[in-house]
Design a protein around this motif. Structure first.
Motif, PDB file in Angstrom:
ATOM      1  N   ALA A  70      23.999  13.843  49.633  1.00 20.26           N
ATOM      2  CA  ALA A  70      23.891  15.296  48.262  1.00 20.26           C
ATOM      3  C   ALA A  70      24.880  15.812  47.386  1.00 20.26           C
ATOM      4  N   GLY A  71      25.799  16.473  47.811  1.00 24.79           N
ATOM      5  CA  GLY A  71      27.205  16.439  47.491  1.00 24.79           C
ATOM      6  C   GLY A  71      28.547  16.033  48.109  1.00 24.79           C
ATOM      7  N   VAL A  72      29.178  16.611  47.117  1.00 26.24           N
ATOM      8  CA  VAL A  72      30.794  15.847  47.765  1.00 26.24           C
ATOM      9  C   VAL A  72      31.219  16.495  49.407  1.00 26.24           C
ATOM     10  N   ASN A  73      32.370  15.302  49.647  1.00 21.34           N
ATOM     11  CA  ASN A  73      32.315  15.958  51.343  1.00 21.34           C
ATOM     12  C   ASN A  73      32.552  17.681  51.002  1.00 21.34           C
ATOM     13  N   TYR A  74      32.027  18.117  51.631  1.00 21.52           N
ATOM     14  CA  TYR A  74      32.226  20.308  51.844  1.00 21.52           C
ATOM     15  C   TYR A  74      31.634  20.445  50.870  1.00 21.52           C
ATOM     16  N   ALA A  75      30.821  19.835  50.345  1.00 20.33           N
ATOM     17  CA  ALA A  75      30.528  20.935  49.401  1.00 20.33           C
ATOM     18  C   ALA A  75      30.771  21.903  49.439  1.00 20.33           C
ATOM     19  N   PRO A  76      30.751  23.496  49.272  1.00 16.68           N
ATOM     20  CA  PRO A  76      30.797  24.619  49.558  1.00 16.68           C
ATOM     21  C   PRO A  76      29.520  25.539  49.066  1.00 16.68           C
ATOM     22  N   PRO A  77      29.175  26.180  49.632  1.00  9.40           N
ATOM     23  CA  PRO A  77      28.183  26.804  49.435  1.00  9.40           C
ATOM     24  C   PRO A  77      28.120  27.312  47.339  1.00  9.40           C
ATOM     25  N   SER A  78      26.603  27.085  46.513  1.00 10.90           N
ATOM     26  CA  SER A  78      26.524  27.595  45.585  1.00 10.90           C
ATOM     27  C   SER A  78      27.475  29.301  44.809  1.00 10.90           C
ATOM     28  N   PHE A  79      26.474  29.972  45.763  1.00 11.50           N
ATOM     29  CA  PHE A  79      27.340  31.848  45.706  1.00 11.50           C
ATOM     30  C   PHE A  79      29.307  31.720  45.629  1.00 11.50           C
ATOM     31  N   ILE A  80      29.794  30.671  46.399  1.00  5.92           N
ATOM     32  CA  ILE A  80      31.317  30.891  46.221  1.00  5.92           C
ATOM     33  C   ILE A  80      31.812  29.512  45.500  1.00  5.92           C
ATOM     34  N   GLY A  81      31.138  28.685  44.488  1.00  2.21           N
ATOM     35  CA  GLY A  81      31.359  27.945  43.159  1.00  2.21           C
ATOM     36  C   GLY A  81      32.279  26.448  43.925  1.00  2.21           C
ATOM     37  N   ALA A  82      32.953  25.882  43.072  1.00  2.00           N
ATOM     38  CA  ALA A  82      33.210  25.313  43.398  1.00  2.00           C
ATOM     39  C   ALA A  82      34.880  24.344  43.864  1.00  2.00           C
ATOM     40  N   ASP A  83      35.094  23.889  44.377  1.00  2.00           N
ATOM     41  CA  ASP A  83      36.859  24.014  45.361  1.00  2.00           C
ATOM     42  C   ASP A  83      37.018  22.472  45.153  1.00  2.00           C
ATOM     43  N   VAL A  84      37.909  22.194  44.053  1.00  3.38           N
ATOM     44  CA  VAL A  84      38.315  20.354  44.010  1.00  3.38           C
ATOM     45  C   VAL A  84      38.949  20.414  45.459  1.00  3.38           C
ATOM     46  N   GLU A  85      39.591  21.063  45.948  1.00  2.85           N
ATOM     47  CA  GLU A  85      40.486  20.540  47.269  1.00  2.85           C
ATOM     48  C   GLU A  85      39.261  20.018  47.944  1.00  2.85           C
ATOM     49  N   ALA A  86      38.385  20.450  48.306  1.00  2.00           N
ATOM     50  CA  ALA A  86      37.248  20.461  49.252  1.00  2.00           C
ATOM     51  C   ALA A  86      36.613  18.834  48.695  1.00  2.00           C
ATOM     52  N   GLY A  87      37.440  17.791  48.075  1.00  4.81           N
ATOM     53  CA  GLY A  87      37.122  16.314  48.608  1.00  4.81           C
ATOM     54  C   GLY A  87      36.697  15.772  47.388  1.00  4.81           C
ATOM     55  N   ALA A  88      37.121  16.253  46.425  1.00  3.47           N
ATOM     56  CA  ALA A  88      35.919  15.621  45.485  1.00  3.47           C
ATOM     57  C   ALA A  88      37.446  14.619  44.617  1.00  3.47           C
ATOM     58  N   PRO A  89      37.211  13.418  43.804  1.00  6.45           N
ATOM     59  CA  PRO A  89      37.608  12.381  43.414  1.00  6.45           C
ATOM     60  C   PRO A  89      38.532  12.666  42.089  1.00  6.45           C
ATOM     61  N   ALA A  90      39.152  12.124  41.892  1.00  9.78           N
ATOM     62  CA  ALA A  90      39.673  12.853  40.791  1.00  9.78           C
ATOM     63  C   ALA A  90      39.604  12.890  39.735  1.00  9.78           C
ATOM     64  N   ALA A  91      39.726  12.537  38.659  1.00 13.49           N
ATOM     65  CA  ALA A  91      38.842  12.816  37.380  1.00 13.49           C
ATOM     66  C   ALA A  91      39.947  11.114  36.914  1.00 13.49           C
ATOM     67  N   PRO A  92      39.009  10.514  35.721  1.00 14.24           N
ATOM     68  CA  PRO A  92      39.453   9.148  35.626  1.00 14.24           C
ATOM     69  C   PRO A  92      40.224   9.120  34.054  1.00 14.24           C
ATOM     70  N   GLY A  93      41.513   8.277  34.958  1.00 12.97           N
ATOM     71  CA  GLY A  93      42.541   8.528  33.744  1.00 12.97           C
ATOM     72  C   GLY A  93      43.674   9.115  33.874  1.00 12.97           C
ATOM     73  N   ALA A  94      43.221  10.424  35.234  1.00  9.39           N
ATOM     74  CA  ALA A  94      44.541  11.252  35.302  1.00  9.39           C
ATOM     75  C   ALA A  94      45.878  10.863  35.855  1.00  9.39           C
ATOM     76  N   PRO A  95      46.929  11.571  35.240  1.00 10.44           N
ATOM     77  CA  PRO A  95      47.818  10.529  35.997  1.00 10.44           C
ATOM     78  C   PRO A  95      47.949  10.553  37.543  1.00 10.44           C
TER      79      PRO A  95
END
Length: 1022
Positions: A70-95
């Motif tokens: 249901a979540g990205v890999n190693y999705a953190p708890p909601s009460f500490i907020g999102a963490d891009v380094e946790a494994g979220a893919p880069a946005a399309p078109g990003a260099p």
């Protein structure tokens, strides 16, 4: 056996009616105690919540989609907020991030780089016209070119890619490395861990209970075999054993781990259940089941098991906790559940790698859930143990008065009343009926004399003493109701009354020993001693008084003396605490005290333990402890009730002599007025917490004013007179006086037929001596006698004379060593069990302790219908039930008794139930083993009258075993005297009392308390 409670008493119309109130069972009482434990109830709610989650998860109603990413890999708890380094893919078109200049990977040529670029659409496809296998200039030949060409061709034909499902950047309590919800995963893991824990505990508990029951019940080589098996299992550390079995099996699965844990975890339950069965198999209620013909299996699982079920239940709850932790450990180490199953252990296994990356939430979720359940289960186990066995927790704050207050209770109404030892208020008797009895008490108060005048100030003055006990909620029971009396200096005051009258509560109040948790002493009460009011005195000052100025001799010396310390240590402890003596001086004084109370060889016996002394010697040690500091007041609480007449006389003479020597006052508590007449200067008669009469011994014995006092004086059998029926309390309280005072004929004639002839009966016990040796102890040796039909043979002697062994051997509860017992010409001792079974209907036994001989887990209906069901008496359950109700009426108990438990009756009523159980089989012979010895004199009279009525109606033959010679003379036609296992003398009852031939018989008869016989009868030994 059919459940009697399902068969109801019939009304006049023919249909059985349910009584208005049915007594709560022992499990109901345990539930009430558990409900009063707040911590236990909160723990129970938490445990039930986890179990409910387990069930719902197993049914797929919750955590059904726990494996969905249901979540990205190693999705953190909601009460500490999102963490891009946790494994979220880069946005399309990003260099793309630039590669560092010095990166060693930049010099490596990827042979598939062009192909992958083409697949991504970043580079035009290679010309198809190029010759196969031809390589562009400057590049090596690609060996996979043809394969990749085919892939590109297929890709060109493929449909447009499906849209990728969006994953949450955060989850309520985070996600694992696959993006699965940790909360759902924890719930699913609880299903596995809790199920494994419960199932494994059930397997282990079942095995441990079965093995322990068989080993403890049968003993001998069976016990040795199971103990060897246990030792093998126990020699290996448990966790190591589990890991070894798991490694050998090399097969993962929930069933496998349940079997591993269950088959290796039974040892703790085995030891406990084995010990419980060894303890219970010799109890009187199990012997009574044997006497009515219950098989071994029935005794093991129908009689004993319900009485040890609380131990089984507690052990089961303990094992659940242990096996949940064991499963977690095994799964953590990789020996537990398979990879496609989640449990708390597998979650912890994953969490250890996640911690390296700083992803802590799966670890916290699994450990929190496990810690919460294990803690709640442990607290619930403690609460369950205390609820099932409240003695482990000590006095109950809302559980009612202690035994001293509630035993007996009186009342009861009709022939079933009287309140013997062990019954009590709220147990079938109550504190007494209101109305007419209240008017009677007011009349008695009006004619009760004032406190007797004494020369000088009394040593103790009790004024308006009131003691109550909490029964639960706001309900209280008033055990002592405003009594007043004095204890003069250098005199003996006897506090007399039946069990439940408040005697012992009064004595405990004098010493400040009432349990503060549930007792209430009215602040207006006064107990004046040495100018101080002991009510409300600080605990430290009370401790200084106890043992020094006021001492107490308790009724049961074996339970009052500490079994793990020598008598010398316990004596020296008193002397060092209150006199401050050194160790050497205390020991010297202890030897002097043992010599003073008549212990032979005091220098040697000072190192003995209480269990190495006889009952009389134990009581002498208690007296030595009581007089060690030369107290001014000695309280003796029923110090001779359980002793033989010879030992009783020795103790009474000893107390009288010590009183004269030390010039101390004695408060002597008893229900036996014959004893009181020999020792007392003043008498205080109590009933239902009130003083009914008090005065000098001469006034009370020669001119009693209260009807209750008159009844107590007349209830005890007299040596000179044998009425048709003994007077009972109701005869006097109703104002009509004793009934049927004409003399009852006793004796035997040669023409009386013999129903049981015993020849050369012997019974030996073998005691281990040394490492391999055995010593033979002959409890009965060469005993011969005859019991005649419709007659009573009294069997008397001191403790250890072999009386009870004779009775138990005739019932085959002991195996005879030698001799014969001819019942209608057939030797019942040499029969097989199958051959003897019909004779169990014809010979029955009434045990000494009516409470111990009745199964506490059975209702009276179950107790009385069981022998009928075993022997097939009655066509069906309804007919057997009708027979039981008929018997209840015959022994003077109301129909509602059918639904009650033994603990709800007085001692006399329990003995009536035991008699009714014997009568269900319509026996020819009843063996009465000290069946009235523990009862108050008034209840004793009721039971003796009942036995006589049954003998007159059914022609029963009695073997009446007792150490009370006055009772034996009243009920017996013939008397047999035993000493050290041998028959000393047999003769007609009147003849043996008028003209005893043997010196031992003469000594026994001379020890019988003679009661009041003049102005100075209170001086023992004169």
């Amino acid at each position: 056996m059919a459940t009697p409670a399902a068969t109801l008493p019939r009304s006049a119309s023919g249909a059985r009616e349910i009584p208005h109130t049915v007594s709560p069972g022992l499990w109901t009482l345990a539930w009430r105690r558990l409900r009063a434990d707040r911590v236990g109830m909160v723990s129970l709610v938490i445990v039930l919540a986890f179990v409910l989650l387990m069930i719902l998860s197993g049914l797929g109603l919750v955590a059904k989609d726990w494996s969905r990413e249901a979540g990205v890999n190693y999705a953190p708890p909601s009460f500490i907020g999102a963490d891009v380094e946790a494994g979220a893919p880069a946005a399309p078109g990003a260099p793309e991030a630039p590669v560092p200049a010095g990166d060693y990977q930049s010099s490596i040529v990827d042979p598939l780089a062009d192909v992958l670029a083409e697949l991504r659409g970043e580079k035009p496809a290679t010309s198809a016209a190029a010759a196969p296998g031809a390589a562009p200039e400057g590049r090596s030949v690609d060996p996979l070119a043809d394969v990749m060409a085919d892939i590109r061709a297929d890709k060109g034909k493929a449909a447009a890619p499906a849209p990728v499902e969006a994953r949450a950047a955060t989850l309520p309590f985070g996600g694992d490395k696959w993006g699965r919800d940790v909360i759902a995963k924890t719930i699913k893991g609880s299903e596995t861990s809790i199920f494994v824990g419960i199932a494994s505990a059930l397997v282990a508990t079942a095995l441990g209970t079965l093995f322990g029951a068989v080993a403890g019940y049968y003993g001998r080589w069976v016990d040795d075999a199971f103990n060897w098996f246990y030792s093998v299992f126990n020699s290996i550390p448990y966790l190591l054993l589990v890991l070894a079995v798991a490694a050998v099996l090399q097969q993962k699965g929930m069933l496998t781990i349940i079997l591993i844990l269950g088959l290796t975890g039974w040892t703790g339950v085995f030891r406990l259940i084995r010990a419980e069965y060894m303890k219970h198999k010799s109890r009187e209620y199990v012997q009574a089941a044997d006497a009515i013909g219950a098989s071994n299996a029935r005794r093991m699982f129908v009689h004993i098991f319900p009485n040890v079920s609380h131990v089984v239940l507690v052990q089961l709850s303990i094992l659940v906790v242990g096996f949940i932790k064991a499963e977690v450990i095994l799964s953590f180490l990789g020996f537990g559940v398979p990879v496609d199953v989640v449990s708390w252990g597998s979650m912890l296994n994953e969490a250890q790698n996640e911690l390296i990356l700083g992803k802590w939430w799966q670890l916290v979720a699994a450990t929190t859930a496990m810690a919460l359940l294990v803690t709640a289960f442990s607290l619930f186990t403690d609460a369950l143990r205390d609820a099932l066995d409240p003695k482990l927790k000590g006095p109950e704050p809302a559980g009612g008065p202690p035994r001293a207050a509630r035993d007996g209770g009186g009342g009861g109404g009709g022939v079933g009343g009287g309140g013997g030892r062990g019954g009590g208020a709220g147990r079938g008797g109550g504190p007494g009926p209101p109305g007419a009895d209240e008017a009677e008490r007011r009349g008695t108060d009006a004619m009760r004399p004032d406190l007797p005048p004494h020369g000088g100030e009394p040593l103790v003055q009790v004024r308006d003493l009131r003691v109550s006990f909490r029964l639960g909620g706001h309900e209280t029971f008033e055990a002592v109701r405003g009594i007043s009396f004095d204890i003069p200096a250098d005199s003996t005051v006897a506090l007399v009354g039946e069990s439940g009258s408040g005697k012992s509560v009064t004595a405990l109040a004098l010493l400040g020993l009432l349990p503060p948790e549930n007792s209430i002493v009215d602040p207006a009460s006064r107990i004046l001693f040495g100018g101080k009011n002991l009510v409300g005195l600080p605990a430290r000052e009370l401790r200084d008084l106890r043992g020094a100025d006021i001492s107490m001799i308790f009724q049961e010396p074996m339970t009052s003396l500490n079994p793990v310390f020598t008598v010398g240590f316990q004596l020296c402890e008193v002397l060092r605490l209150h006199r401050g003596l050194s160790a050497g001086a205390a020991r010297k004084r202890a030897v002097e005290l043992l010599d003073e109370v008549g212990i032979p060889e005091p220098r040697r016996r000072i190192g003995a333990y209480p269990s190495q002394m006889s009952g009389g010697q134990q009581q002498r040690v208690m007296i030595a402890m009581a007089i060690a500091c030369e107290p001014r007041l000695l309280i003796a609480d029923e110090p001779t009730t359980a002793l033989d007449v010879t030992i009783q006389k020795q103790i009474l003479d000893l107390i009288a002599e010590l009183q004269r020597r030390h010039r101390m006052s004695v408060l002597f508590i008893t229900h036996d007025l014959a004893v009181v007449g020999e020792i007392a200067d003043h008498v205080v008669v109590m009933r239902q917490g009130e003083v009914r009469e008090q005065g000098t011994a001469k006034a009370v014995f020669e001119s009693p004013k209260d009807a209750y006092t008159k009844a107590l004086l007349k209830c005890r059998p007299e040596l000179e007179h044998r009425p048709m029926r003994l007077p009972v309390i109701d005869d006097f309280m109703g104002g009509q006086g004793p009934q049927h005072v004409e003399e009852r004929p006793r004796g035997i004639v040669p023409a009386d037929p013999v129903i049981l002839e015993v020849k050369n009966l012997g019974k030996s016990f073998h005691v281990r001596e040394g490492l391999f040796g055995k010593r033979e102890f002959k409890a009965v040796a060469d005993a011969s006698f005859a019991l005649r039909r419709g007659k009573t043979l009294g069997l008397v002697g001191e403790s250890g004379s072999g009386k009870t062994t004779v009775g138990l051997t005739l019932m085959r509860l002991h195996q005879a060593t030698t001799g014969q017992a001819l019942f209608d010409g057939k030797d019942i001792l040499s029969m097989s069990e199958r051959e003897f079974m019909p004779y169990k209907r014809r010979i029955q036994i009434i045990f000494q302790n009516p409470y111990a001989s009745l199964n506490p887990r059975f209702t009276v209906g179950q107790i009385l219908t069981e022998p009928l069901a075993i022997h097939g008496i009655g066509a069906n359950a309804q007919e057997r039930t009708d027979l039981v109700f008929e018997l209840l009426g015959k022994v003077g108990l109301p129909d509602v008794s059918f639904y009650k438990y033994p603990h709800e009756f007085s001692g006399g009523q329990r003995q009536r139930i035991a008699i009714a159980r014997c009568l269900t089989l319509k026996p020819d012979i009843l063996i009465c083993d000290e069946s009235v010895s523990a009862l108050d004199v008034s209840v004793q009279a009721q039971v003796l009258n009942l036995l006589q009525d049954l003998q007159d109606e059914f022609g029963l033959s009695y073997l009446f075993i007792s150490h009370d010679l006055a009772v034996v003379k009243y009920i017996s036609d013939e008397v047999m005297v035993m000493n050290e296992g041998r028959v000393v003398e047999i003769a007609d009852a009147d003849t043996i009392y008028r003209n005893p031939r043997e010196p031992y018989t003469q000594r026994l008869l001379s020890a019988i308390p003679k009661g009041w016989h003049g102005e100075h009868a209170g001086v023992a030994g004169v």
